[in-house]
Design a protein around this motif. Structure first.
Motif, mmCIF file in Angstrom:
data_model
loop_
_atom_site.group_PDB
_atom_site.id
_atom_site.type_symbol
_atom_site.label_atom_id
_atom_site.label_comp_id
_atom_site.label_asym_id
_atom_site.label_seq_id
_atom_site.Cartn_x
_atom_site.Cartn_y
_atom_site.Cartn_z
ATOM 1 N N VAL A 1 0.837 -1.202 0.000
ATOM 2 C CA VAL A 1 0.000 0.000 0.000
ATOM 3 C C VAL A 1 0.870 1.251 0.000
ATOM 4 N N LYS A 2 1.879 1.271 0.855
ATOM 5 C CA LYS A 2 2.757 2.444 0.912
ATOM 6 C C LYS A 2 3.495 2.644 -0.408
ATOM 7 N N GLY A 3 3.959 1.547 -1.005
ATOM 8 C CA GLY A 3 4.671 1.647 -2.267
ATOM 9 C C GLY A 3 3.833 2.276 -3.358
ATOM 10 N N VAL A 4 2.564 1.887 -3.423
ATOM 11 C CA VAL A 4 1.667 2.470 -4.427
ATOM 12 C C VAL A 4 1.395 3.934 -4.111
ATOM 13 N N CYS A 5 1.153 4.242 -2.840
ATOM 14 C CA CYS A 5 0.837 5.617 -2.454
ATOM 15 C C CYS A 5 1.988 6.573 -2.725
ATOM 16 N N GLU A 6 3.213 6.088 -2.565
ATOM 17 C CA GLU A 6 4.368 6.942 -2.855
ATOM 18 C C GLU A 6 4.450 7.262 -4.341
ATOM 19 N N GLN A 7 4.021 6.326 -5.184
ATOM 20 C CA GLN A 7 4.026 6.548 -6.623
ATOM 21 C C GLN A 7 2.798 7.320 -7.093
ATOM 22 N N ALA A 8 1.674 7.120 -6.405
ATOM 23 C CA ALA A 8 0.410 7.753 -6.794
ATOM 24 C C ALA A 8 -0.297 8.270 -5.536
ATOM 25 N N PRO A 9 0.145 9.419 -4.988
ATOM 26 C CA PRO A 9 -0.399 9.933 -3.729
ATOM 27 C C PRO A 9 -1.911 10.129 -3.730
ATOM 28 N N HIS A 10 -2.493 10.367 -4.911
ATOM 29 C CA HIS A 10 -3.937 10.602 -4.967
ATOM 30 C C HIS A 10 -4.747 9.354 -4.611
ATOM 31 N N LEU A 11 -4.084 8.210 -4.570
ATOM 32 C CA LEU A 11 -4.767 6.964 -4.209
ATOM 33 C C LEU A 11 -4.747 6.706 -2.702
#
Length: 207
Positions: A179-189
């Motif tokens: 989850v953190k990995g995705v959020c760092e790449q796409a903060p809007h998620l």
């Protein structure tokens, strides 16, 4: 971190997840999303609310705790302040006033981060993070928890080399790492993935 059972409490789980997500965040957009989320969910409080946002070049003391800081909030409070202090007001987690409960939350979050550190250079975890983001972007209407469950289960089946640890800990750390990995790449998620992480952990612990 002897037991993750307390994470079934919604507020406790939210604090643990937020503490995990905010650690070592370097993306300014991600930090701003975290700050906004923390305010909306009542997970953080401004400990110096009269101060305007500071220019770090003009405030060499920005990393020093204020006189009013609560020592009981310990490491997590300082992490949040250090992570967000360059662009946002000084904040700390809204930990319970009960010292034992606050310490337990800190212990769980720190334990999960210690486990997650083992995944930092794991190619399978990096691929699972990419898969999760791609699946969400491709078909956002499908429950995101299903995508997260799929990737975590695949990693557990492949093996991540931490069989000596309680699997509920490894599963929780894996889920939050993805989850953190995705959020760092796409903060809007972040907001939706934050809720997804809460749903996942709650269901995983009730299995």
């Amino acid at each position: 971190m002897d037991d993750l059972g307390n994470l079934t409490s919604p507020q406790t789980a939210a604090l643990v997840v937020f503490a995990f997500l905010q650690a070592d965040c370097r993306n300014s957009d991600y930090r701003e999303e975290l700050f906004s989320l923390g305010q909306e969910e009542n997970l953080i409080r401004d400990i110096n609310c009269n101060n305007p946002r500071r220019d770090p070049r003009r405030d060499p003391r920005r990393d020093s705790p204020g006189d009013g800081d609560l020592e009981t909030d310990g490491h997590l409070a300082s992490c949040i302040t250090d992570s967000l202090g360059d662009i946002l007001p000084s904040v700390e987690l809204q930990l319970p006033r009960n010292h034992a409960d606050a310490a337990a939350i800190q212990l769980v979050a720190e334990g999960l981060r210690e486990i997650a550190a083992h995944f930092e250079h794991n190619r399978s975890v990096a691929q699972a993070t990419h898969n999760l983001q791609q699946n969400i972007m491709a078909v956002p209407s499908k429950p995101w928890k299903d995508y997260l469950t799929q990737e975590v289960d695949r990693l557990i089946n492949q093996g991540v080399g931490l069989e000596h640890l309680a699997q509920e800990r490894v599963i929780a750390a894996l889920a939050l790492t993805l989850v953190k990995g995705v959020c760092e790449q796409a903060p809007h998620l972040l907001r939706n993935l934050f809720n997804t992480a809460l749903q996942y952990i709650s269901s995983a612990l009730s299995r």
